[in-house]
Design an enzyme around this catalytic site. Structure first.
Site, PDB file in Angstrom:
ATOM      1  N   ARG A 308     -11.190 -15.487  -3.469  1.00 32.75           N
ATOM      2  CA  ARG A 308     -12.522 -15.130  -3.023  1.00 32.75           C
ATOM      3  C   ARG A 308     -13.358 -14.534  -4.155  1.00 32.75           C
ATOM      4  O   ARG A 308     -14.565 -14.694  -4.184  1.00 32.75           O
ATOM      5  CB  ARG A 308     -12.433 -14.140  -1.867  1.00 32.75           C
ATOM      6  CG  ARG A 308     -13.279 -14.570  -0.693  1.00 32.75           C
ATOM      7  CD  ARG A 308     -13.274 -13.549   0.397  1.00 32.75           C
ATOM      8  NE  ARG A 308     -12.449 -13.974   1.518  1.00 32.75           N
ATOM      9  CZ  ARG A 308     -12.166 -13.193   2.553  1.00 32.75           C
ATOM     10  NH1 ARG A 308     -12.610 -11.954   2.588  1.00 32.75           N
ATOM     11  NH2 ARG A 308     -11.437 -13.632   3.535  1.00 32.75           N
ATOM     12  N   GLY A 309     -12.667 -13.878  -5.078  1.00 30.84           N
ATOM     13  CA  GLY A 309     -13.357 -13.271  -6.217  1.00 30.84           C
ATOM     14  C   GLY A 309     -14.089 -14.304  -7.049  1.00 30.84           C
ATOM     15  O   GLY A 309     -15.296 -14.208  -7.272  1.00 30.84           O
TER      16      GLY A 309
END
Lengths: 372, 685
Positions: A308-309
């Site tokens: 997700r980063g």
């Protein structure tokens, strides 16, 4: 004390999907002094809602809610089927109609005629008040119709109103846990499902979640924090000149809100135009491989789990490039957005006392050094 | 007999604040700290009399329910009319007037949040029970609180423009006066009571000023009435009407009424003047500079300070702000929000007490530049304001409402909703199993659907086999379905309070301060997981200090621990006493169980009394010291405060003080070098 009552008919307002806003005028977004990180995070989410919302944490009295409420006035217009309480586009409605074939309880809202009338409305910004009950958030049966006609009719709630727009929760850390869970579920799936009084309704509820809070008034659950795309932190402005400007503008606004808003209209208009242009060009923005690599390496270096980063970094930096009228993302874009995109994704170490932002800055510097 | 505003003796600062508020509602409210019996509620009610008849004065009981506060469905009227009828809540009823809260610090968290929201928006948004409505709710808040019951959460305090800190009424003269004025008075004696020598000089001066203002007001009144000037807010507009000779009862009857009348006129006069009052840029800058020096958080206070100065000038009949006005703004707006003493402790600022990002560091540099170019005029003003501030500051910044709370008390989590214990706060949909049913709310939830259900049932019956009609639901009076069921949610304040007392004395520096901090942080983390409250006490030098009032902010506690310096004596007795005080305070808030986690090497060498005596290096009688600690330990034990002593002493130096301490406290003993933080955490659970 005498109990005063007043009859309030609210059907019209909620049916049309127009949020009843306090009559007061919003403070213009472009007149907000400082707090650049917060403003940028909000704007990037307008340009690309897939970024996944913003969590704004900071001291009281630093203009968090002012900024979010002001955002409403610089948002672009969207097209929806006229009067649709869920703000659906004609295309969406057509598809849904076909799927449902009138078999759903939502058919009361289905306009079976394929010649939909369209209307332009500003992107909705729905303010979720504390103490809102679940039935008002998710929607429930229209009590009036039940009382007077004895019929079941679904009455859309705040989630319907927020579809394709923003849902703002001030003091998110004071919200009841069960409501937070409901919101997160809906935000993740994009659908709101209501089963009540024997009716079953499922309607789209895609919105950008914006939360704000004061870290001193209770911590946020880590699971909650993770769901936000960006995490902006703001602090008290300590620059005297800026603070004087804040006081000056605030007084001018309080003295005559309408004149103040009128004076800032050109800036507001310019910003809106810029946002619209950025949205249009977003799809054309390219992210070169080496920049993507840079983002991935940064996340690895910081030991961030999952992807997700990187994803948020990529989307946010594309939106940033689009906002600045560029067609190509640079490493610099990634660097500028790294702190708000990642600061809530670092592993929590109870003995680590360095600020997450500083750790990211340090990692960025190290990475930069290793590249040259 | 009800006392009028001018009757009330003492609370001069509070009175002044209320007058300033009446002139400028942009200040949002007044918070008054005073003990029981100081006349604070009498004052608030007397303040109501200064307002026009039609300005509502709504009292908010601290145990108000959400329904009453926000408003909700008026079921009776709704059922009768078939149209949704909303009953306005207390917040909406205060619109255009005053909302009075006696016990600001006793408000439930959720109630407080609603109050803050209404103050921020000037409206109440109701989104509950099938209702969606916005009610205007622009009011000024007058709140009082007794500081011995705990603090007002800073989030709320921050939104209240004027704060009147606690000032004990010690003056015997005014004490006597309080009694005298409360005596029933005979007619004819009234004049003597209010104007004779028993009125303090300051008050007499005020009276003269008021009389002059009244004359002016009456002269101005006609112009004010004819050419109505636009005010930024219209909350007290009717006050202006009272100033006009036609509507004000003529100066007859009770003298006290005249005084009230005079004050009304004064306020009205000031309100018409307010838009014309001018403040110079230098003066604004001086206020901001003072705010910075005092470590005031956020930017809201700047605006309040300016508004207060403007209002004071208007009240005094001036059209430009002078030094007096600025001083008042500092005293009532900035000073109560101070988090540090001016000039002192630059260290704290640079050490990153606040987590400052890059942006802010840039700002700090800018500030230095702008400082260099400050004009002499400004320096004079700043000097003036700072010295005024210093004169009024208590010796210890921890006695300030903001300083004391450091990072605020608990958030919402401190009082998590549950289904069993505590105070019934709301009814929610839920499964009746394992919950307590809220009968009234359940019936209310079911009521609107009766017609619908009846119809459905008829339909079903029509379709169904005729044989089944015999048990028709039509015979039943009321149909309740599972989805109607409402269960009670309670707010449980009976959680745990963990008081961490960390020894930061000189002897600790060698004795594993680092481990102690690590263990404390780990324990804090655990306390957070369990949603308990934590408080942090550090003891070094002459006395123990509360670094963190009961709170849930682990972050804050961590930060405090991180910058905790070591060195000096070991005031163990003071630490025990402080912990006991915290536990007592928590009890008044409903937190029944407190646990003291003491991280120390147990080498006490500063007694409780040494603080008062001011003798720093007086030889301490060891035996006496031991006795004192033993007594305090017994006190804690008797009050049911659990204790865990974590010994940080290196083995080879141990003289067995810590185990003895644990014994006295009736608590458990852990030797830190042997124990991993996780193990200690387990012991706590």
């Amino acid at each position: 004390m005498a109990v005063s009552t007043e009859a309030t008919r609210t059907r019209g307002a909620s049916r049309n999907g127009i949020a009843p806003r306090p009559a007061a005028v919003n403070y213009p977004f472009t007149a907000i002094v400082g707090q650049e990180e917060m403003k940028l995070c909000l704007l990037l989410n307008v340009i690309d809602p897939r970024i996944g919302g913003v969590m704004i944490m900071g001291h009281r009295g630093t203009g968090k809610s002012t900024a979010v409420r002001a955002l409403a006035d610089v948002l672009p217009m969207i097209t929806r089927v006229k009067g649709d309480p869920f703000n659906r586009t004609p295309e969406e409605l057509r598809i849904e109609n076909e799927e449902l074939k009138g078999g759903s309880d939502l058919s009361q809202f289905s306009i079976l005629n394929s010649q939909f009338k369209r209307e332009r409305i500003p992107v909705p910004v729905v303010d979720l008040p504390l103490g809102a009950t679940e039935d008002r958030v998710c929607g429930t049966i229209d009590i009036e119709a039940a009382l007077t006609q004895g019929v079941k009719r679904f009455e859309p709630g705040l989630l319907a109103r927020a579809n394709r727009g923003f849902l703002y929760i001030d003091e998110v850390n004071l919200l009841d846990d069960h409501l937070v869970d409901v919101l997160l579920d809906v935000a993740a799936s994009g659908w709101n499902v209501v089963e009540r009084e024997g009716i079953s309704v499922r309607h789209p509820a895609r919105f950008v979640l914006v939360g704000s809070g004061n870290p001193e008034e209770g911590e946020l659950r880590p699971q909650l924090l993770d769901r936000f795309g960006l995490h902006a932190r703001i602090t008290t402005i300590t620059d005297i000149a800026q603070r004087m400007e804040i006081v000056r503008r605030r007084r001018a606004f309080d003295a005559d809100p309408h004149a103040f808003v009128a004076a800032w209209a050109p800036q507001q208009k310019a910003l809106r135009r810029r946002i619209v242009a950025a949205q249009k060009h977003l799809a054309e923005v390219e992210m070169p491989d080496d920049v993507l690599m840079f983002a991935a390496e940064l996340c690895m270096r910081l030991g961030i789990d999952g992807h997700r980063g990187e994803l948020t970094l990529a989307r946010a930096s594309c939106a940033l490039a689009a906002f600045e009228g560029r067609r190509r993302v640079t490493r610099d874009d990634v660097k500028r957005i790294a702190v708000p995109a990642l600061r809530h994704r670092l592993r929590r170490d109870p003995l680590e006392t360095t600020d997450a932002g500083e750790r990211i800055e340090r990692a960025l510097m190290e990475l930069e050094a290793s590249k040259t | 007999m009800s006392l009028t505003f001018t009757d009330i003796v003492g609370l001069e600062t509070a009175k002044q604040a209320l007058l300033v508020l009446a002139v400028n509602p942009a200040l949002a409210g007044v918070a008054i700290a005073a003990t029981v019996g100081s006349g604070k509620s009498t004052l608030a009610r007397a303040f109501a009399a200064l307002l026009p008849e039609d300005a509502p004065f709504v009292e908010l009981p601290v145990n108000v329910t959400e329904d009453r506060l926000l408003g909700g469905l008026d079921l009776e009227a709704t059922l009768a009319t078939g149209v949704r009828v909303i009953e306005r809540g207390l917040l909406a009823r205060a619109h255009g007037g005053v909302l009075y809260v006696d016990g600001l610090n006793l408000l439930d968290n959720s109630i407080m949040a609603h109050l803050m929201e209404a103050m921020a928006n000037g409206a109440v948004r109701v989104e509950r029970e099938g209702l969606s409505a916005v009610h205007p709710a622009r009011f000024v808040l007058v709140g009082t609180y007794d500081p011995s019951d705990g603090e007002v959460p800073r989030g709320l305090l921050d939104r209240i423009g004027l704060i009147v800190p606690f000032a004990p009424q010690t003056d015997a003269h005014s004490r006597a006066e309080v009694v005298r004025r409360n005596q029933p008075r005979r007619r004819g004696e009234a004049e003597r009571v209010s104007y004779s020598g028993c009125m303090c000089q300051q008050e007499q001066r005020h009276m003269l000023g008021r009389a002059r203002s009244l004359q002016r007001a009456i002269a101005d009144a006609s112009s004010a009435r004819n050419g109505v000037r636009a005010l930024p807010r219209d909350i007290f507009d009717p006050i202006r009407e009272c100033a006009s000779p036609s509507t004000s009862p003529h100066l007859c009857g009770e003298v006290m009424d005249d005084e009230t009348q005079m004050l009304r006129a004064m306020i009205a006069d000031a309100r018409t003047r307010l838009p014309q009052v001018h403040i110079q840029d230098e003066q604004v800058q001086a206020l901001i500079q003072t705010a910075l020096s005092l470590g005031v958080e956020g930017n809201r206070a700047d605006v309040f300070a300016v508004q207060a100065a403007l209002a004071k000038a208007a009240l005094d009949g001036r059209e430009s702000v002078d030094d007096d006005d600025l001083r008042l703004a500092v005293r009532l707006v900035l000073l109560p929000r101070a988090t540090r003493l001016p000039d002192a402790d630059e260290r704290r600022e640079t050490k990153g007490e606040e987590t400052r990002g890059q942006v802010d560091r840039g700002n700090l540099e800018d500030r230095d530049e702008s400082n260099a170019t400050v004009e002499p005029q400004n320096e004079r003003l700043e000097e003036l304001l700072l010295s005024a501030a210093e004169a009024e500051l208590p010796k210890d910044v921890l006695n300030l409402p903001f300083g004391m709370q450091r990072r605020g008390r608990s958030g919402s989590r401190g009082a998590a909703l549950n289904n069993r214990r505590g105070r019934f706060v709301r009814a929610v949909e839920g499964d009746p199993r394992g919950n307590r049913i809220a009968l009234l709310q359940t019936l209310m939830a079911a009521a609107p659907w009766q017609k619908l259900r009846m119809k459905n049932e008829e339909l079903r019956i029509k379709k169904a086999d005729k044989g089944t009609i015999s048990f028709s639901i039509l015979n039943s009076q009321f149909s309740i379905r599972p989805e109607d069921v409402r269960v009670k949610r309670f707010r449980d304040k009976a959680g745990m309070l963990y008081i961490f007392a960390v020894d930061a004395s000189g002897s600790m520096a060698i004795n594993r301060m680092r481990e102690a901090k690590g263990a404390a942080i780990r324990l804090l983390q655990d306390a957070y997981v369990h949603r308990d409250q934590v408080a942090l006490i550090a003891f070094r030098g002459q006395r123990a200090q509360v670094l963190l009032q009961p709170s849930q902010s682990v972050e804050r506690a961590k930060r405090e621990l991180d910058v905790l310096p070591t060195g000096g004596g070991t005031p163990l007795a003071s630490a025990l006493f402080t912990a006991w005080q915290l536990a007592q305070q928590a009890r008044t808030r409903g937190i029944a169980q407190a646990t003291l986690v003491l991280l120390t090497d147990g080498r006490a060498n500063v007694s409780l009394g040494s603080r008062e005596s001011g003798v720093n290096n007086a030889p301490v009688d060891k035996a006496e010291l031991q006795q004192e600690i033993q007594r305090l330990a017994a006190l804690l034990r008797a009050d049911g405060i659990r204790a865990i002593v974590i010994d940080t002493q290196a083995n080879y130096l141990s003289r067995g003080e810590a185990p003895k301490l644990a014994e006295w406290l009736g608590g458990r003993y852990v030797y830190l070098p042997n124990a991993r933080a996780e193990q200690i955490a387990k012991m706590l659970a």
